[in-house]
Enzyme design. Structure first.
Site, PDB file in Angstrom:
ATOM      1  N   ARG A 123       0.827  -1.212   0.000  1.00  0.00           N
ATOM      2  CA  ARG A 123       0.000   0.000   0.000  1.00  0.00           C
ATOM      3  C   ARG A 123       0.862   1.263   0.000  1.00  0.00           C
ATOM      4  O   ARG A 123       0.365   2.356  -0.272  1.00  0.00           O
ATOM      5  CB  ARG A 123      -0.950  -0.010   1.212  1.00  0.00           C
ATOM      6  CG  ARG A 123      -0.292   0.340   2.527  1.00  0.00           C
ATOM      7  CD  ARG A 123      -1.166  -0.028   3.722  1.00  0.00           C
ATOM      8  NE  ARG A 123      -2.280   0.863   3.933  1.00  0.00           N
ATOM      9  CZ  ARG A 123      -2.294   1.916   4.757  1.00  0.00           C
ATOM     10  NH1 ARG A 123      -1.187   2.238   5.421  1.00  0.00           N
ATOM     11  NH2 ARG A 123      -3.358   2.644   4.915  1.00  0.00           N
ATOM     12  N   GLN A 144       9.167  12.568   9.549  1.00  0.00           N
ATOM     13  CA  GLN A 144       9.483  11.267  10.127  1.00  0.00           C
ATOM     14  C   GLN A 144      10.888  11.381  10.714  1.00  0.00           C
ATOM     15  O   GLN A 144      11.545  12.414  10.547  1.00  0.00           O
ATOM     16  CB  GLN A 144       9.399  10.151   9.074  1.00  0.00           C
ATOM     17  CG  GLN A 144       8.017   9.545   8.937  1.00  0.00           C
ATOM     18  CD  GLN A 144       7.993   8.269   8.110  1.00  0.00           C
ATOM     19  OE1 GLN A 144       8.820   8.069   7.223  1.00  0.00           O
ATOM     20  NE2 GLN A 144       7.034   7.411   8.380  1.00  0.00           N
ATOM     21  N   GLU A 147      -5.618   9.417   5.257  1.00  0.00           N
ATOM     22  CA  GLU A 147      -5.360   8.032   4.833  1.00  0.00           C
ATOM     23  C   GLU A 147      -5.859   6.999   5.843  1.00  0.00           C
ATOM     24  O   GLU A 147      -5.855   5.798   5.557  1.00  0.00           O
ATOM     25  CB  GLU A 147      -3.858   7.838   4.573  1.00  0.00           C
ATOM     26  CG  GLU A 147      -2.993   7.674   5.811  1.00  0.00           C
ATOM     27  CD  GLU A 147      -2.654   8.944   6.566  1.00  0.00           C
ATOM     28  OE1 GLU A 147      -1.783   8.869   7.463  1.00  0.00           O
ATOM     29  OE2 GLU A 147      -3.238  10.010   6.272  1.00  0.00           O
ATOM     30  N   GLY A 193       7.154   7.447  13.163  1.00  0.00           N
ATOM     31  CA  GLY A 193       7.422   6.197  12.468  1.00  0.00           C
ATOM     32  C   GLY A 193       6.847   4.992  13.198  1.00  0.00           C
ATOM     33  O   GLY A 193       6.636   3.958  12.586  1.00  0.00           O
ATOM     34  N   ASP A 202       3.782   4.005  14.314  1.00  0.00           N
ATOM     35  CA  ASP A 202       2.346   4.203  14.339  1.00  0.00           C
ATOM     36  C   ASP A 202       1.619   2.854  14.184  1.00  0.00           C
ATOM     37  O   ASP A 202       1.563   2.348  13.100  1.00  0.00           O
ATOM     38  CB  ASP A 202       1.902   5.195  13.276  1.00  0.00           C
ATOM     39  CG  ASP A 202       2.557   4.980  11.913  1.00  0.00           C
ATOM     40  OD1 ASP A 202       3.633   4.353  11.824  1.00  0.00           O
ATOM     41  OD2 ASP A 202       1.976   5.454  10.916  1.00  0.00           O
ATOM     42  N   GLU A 207       7.255  -6.314   5.656  1.00  0.00           N
ATOM     43  CA  GLU A 207       7.674  -5.092   6.371  1.00  0.00           C
ATOM     44  C   GLU A 207       8.040  -5.375   7.817  1.00  0.00           C
ATOM     45  O   GLU A 207       8.813  -4.627   8.428  1.00  0.00           O
ATOM     46  CB  GLU A 207       6.571  -4.036   6.318  1.00  0.00           C
ATOM     47  CG  GLU A 207       5.297  -4.456   7.032  1.00  0.00           C
ATOM     48  CD  GLU A 207       4.295  -3.321   7.202  1.00  0.00           C
ATOM     49  OE1 GLU A 207       4.684  -2.152   7.065  1.00  0.00           O
ATOM     50  OE2 GLU A 207       3.132  -3.619   7.479  1.00  0.00           O
TER      51      GLU A 207
END
Length: 579
Positions: free
Chosen positions: A167, A222, A287, A318, A320, A515
């Site tokens: 995404r 970030q 988003e 970063g 989250d 990830e």
């Protein structure tokens, strides 16, 4: 930058919670706020709220807004039924992805040199496949985004990029540090150079690097890794002219963090300045719009705005999201996502990163022959080191801990970030490094077969147990590998072996890099949070290649038993119970 200017902006922070010019808000009535965003996200037309805000407009924004107003006026309370709303979207928008052209990095080639240093045949073959993934993650922004920016949420940048994947189809800031390090190992210096140029372009445009390459990220950044990206590139190329051109822009970004993200506090009769994440934007994240609306249900307007601000601040970190950012009514982190108060925490790892940035900026000035400017940043690093050790260091526990501005106390929960100053080499006494080794051994975080968890609390958030994240693993491994003791070096290797085995086993099962990973099981992708685990994956690939380069002569695909001397007896027992 003149010495006077440097001294001025470094001293600004001594007067309060320092605030400079606040970044301009995204002014799009379609992608950032307004009735179209609200109705589309509330209608749940897509599985992921990010889908809509990544769609391209087919018509000018004013025409789309006018068509929406005309359509909504036909229905009670101006609420358009989902079927009609979908028809409107089909007419007015294109699907996400049209903002990119197909692009294969031209500097990609087979058999980069680092592969020859990997002794294990299976791992070498796997490393070749990871190296090949750069081709599938390359993106080039279509020229129409530059010519007609009003039709896109995509922020135009002039050079192609390697994206995280899934995404995350656009450029992201802190991910790119590990991507660039991987690209440099893959001998793709032109691609790495272009990515860094994009970030410099963004600093010139915004005064800082946004969270990612979308206009709805324009108010948040970030973790500031751009200075270290430039350092990696310079170490690989020795391109002094590039460094000379980049340095003034790096100083602009540093100034942003000092003017807009710093706090002055007094402790034990002395004033210190440290940094935090802080986003002044009290609206739902476009988003993740519906998630934020639902989370804030029942709160007063003021508390809603505070929560949404702290959620955006959490996104800037970063991490989250995570229980690390919770401050419940009792002042501890026992709450829920609704208790997120990221802006009220001074993070150990952010301040370690900025300490490293300050030392790196000093070294850049020395390289370029400006000893006066180097001294300014040396002094800034020295002041920060003193603040970190006064406010965040705990000698009894042997680690650095986040500071809660509301309770004026440290958070002693385990997070890998508690060891950030080891990675940054931002500590004053050698024994602090050895204390940190003992802290990690006794923390309970080494009992898991697949890496170090992001916390020991199972909150359901993705930056908590049982997830392990590539950048955090790498920062631990890299930091401990630089300590002088054999104990620390063995620990570093053991963590690298576990992480590589986890990544490799998952690749064998799924033919994919993820990830994040679960610290339990064999090759299990991570989970939790607001979206499904993503494939790709930029920073995972970069970390794997760095570890395969650093330890390629000794890593094995079969794994290695953990040396019993590395763990305290209690931790050994806990691991046996899990097997």
């Amino acid at each position: 930058m003149s010495n006077l200017k440097a001294l001025c902006f470094l001293c600004l922070a001594l007067f309060a919670s320092v605030k400079g010019d606040v970044p301009p808000p995204c002014d799009s009535e379609i992608y950032c706020t307004g009735p179209i965003l609200h109705q589309v996200q509330e209608a749940k037309l897509f599985d992921d709220d990010k889908h809509f805000v990544d769609m391209k407009l087919r018509l000018a924004p004013d025409d789309v807004l006018s068509a929406f107003r005309n359509l909504s006026s036909m229905f009670p309370n101006t609420t358009i039924p989902p079927v009609k709303l979908q028809e409107f979207l089909n007419t007015s928008f294109d699907q996400p992805g049209t903002e990119f052209e197909s692009w294969a990095p031209p500097d990609w080639h087979e058999k980069p040199n680092f592969l020859s240093g990997i002794a294990d045949d299976k791992l070498r073959e796997w490393a070749e496949k990871i190296h090949g993934l750069w081709k599938s993650l390359g993106r080039k922004i279509h020229s129409d985004v530059k010519d007609h920016p009003e039709l896109y949420s995509q922020i135009y940048t002039p050079h192609p990029v390697v994206v995280p994947g899934g995404r995350f189809r656009e450029l992201y800031y802190w991910d790119s540090y590990w991507v660039i390090n991987g690209l440099l190992l893959s001998e793709m210096t032109d691609t790495a150079h272009g990515m860094i140029q994009n970030f410099l372009y963004l600093v010139n445009r915004y005064g800082f690097v946004p969270n990612g390459g979308r206009i709805y990220y324009e108010r948040r950044s970030q973790p500031p890794f751009l200075t270290l990206m430039v350092e990696s590139y310079y170490q690989a190329t020795k391109d002094k002219e590039f460094l000379r051109a980049a340095l003034p822009v790096l100083e602009v970004e540093y100034q942003f963090w000092m003017e807009n993200r710093s706090v002055a506090l007094e402790l034990n009769g002395k004033q210190h300045v440290l940094n935090r994440y802080y986003v002044e934007a009290g609206l739902p994240r476009p988003e993740s719009y519906l998630d934020d609306l639902e989370l804030a249900e029942g709160l007063t307007d003021g508390k809603k705005e505070q929560l949404w601000m702290d959620l955006k601040t959490g996104a800037e970190s970063g991490w989250d999201f995570t229980s690390r950012w919770y401050i419940a009514d009792g002042g501890d982190n026992s709450g829920t996502l609704r208790d997120t108060r990221t802006s009220q925490i001074l993070p150990a790892d952010l301040n370690a990163l900025l300490c490293r940035n300050e030392k790196t900026l000093a070294s850049f000035h020395r390289l370029l022959g400006d000893s006066d400017s180097a001294a300014v940043y040396d002094q800034a690093a020295a002041r920060r080191l003193e603040a970190i050790e006064c406010v965040l260091w705990d000698a009894e526990r042997g680690a650095w801990f986040d500071y809660n501005l509301m309770t004026r106390s440290k958070n002693f929960e385990f997070y890998p970030s508690n060891l950030g100053p080891i990675w940054a080499q931002c500590y004053s006494q050698p024994e602090m490094g050895e204390k940190a080794v003992q802290y990690l051994k006794g923390s309970g975080a080494l009992q898991f077969p697949n890496g170090v968890p992001t916390s020991l609390k199972e909150s359901g958030q993705q930056w908590d147990y049982p997830n392990a994240w590539p950048p955090l693993q790498h920062m631990l491994i890299d930091g401990f590998s630089k300590l002088p003791s054999e104990d620390a070096k063995k620990l570093s290797f053991d963590l690298a072996q576990r992480w590589i085995k986890t990544n490799w086993l998952a690749y064998i099962k799924y033919e994919a890099m993820f990830e994040k990973y679960d610290v339990n099981g064999d090759g299990k992708p991570g989970g939790g949070g607001e979206y499904e685990v993503q494939l790709g994956f930029g920073w995972t690939n970069g970390v794997a290649l760095q570890l395969l380069d650093q330890y390629g002569a000794t890593l094995t695909s079969g794994g290695r038993r953990v040396c019993s001397g590395l763990l305290l007896p209690l931790v050994i027992l806990a691991r046996v119970m899990l097997q």
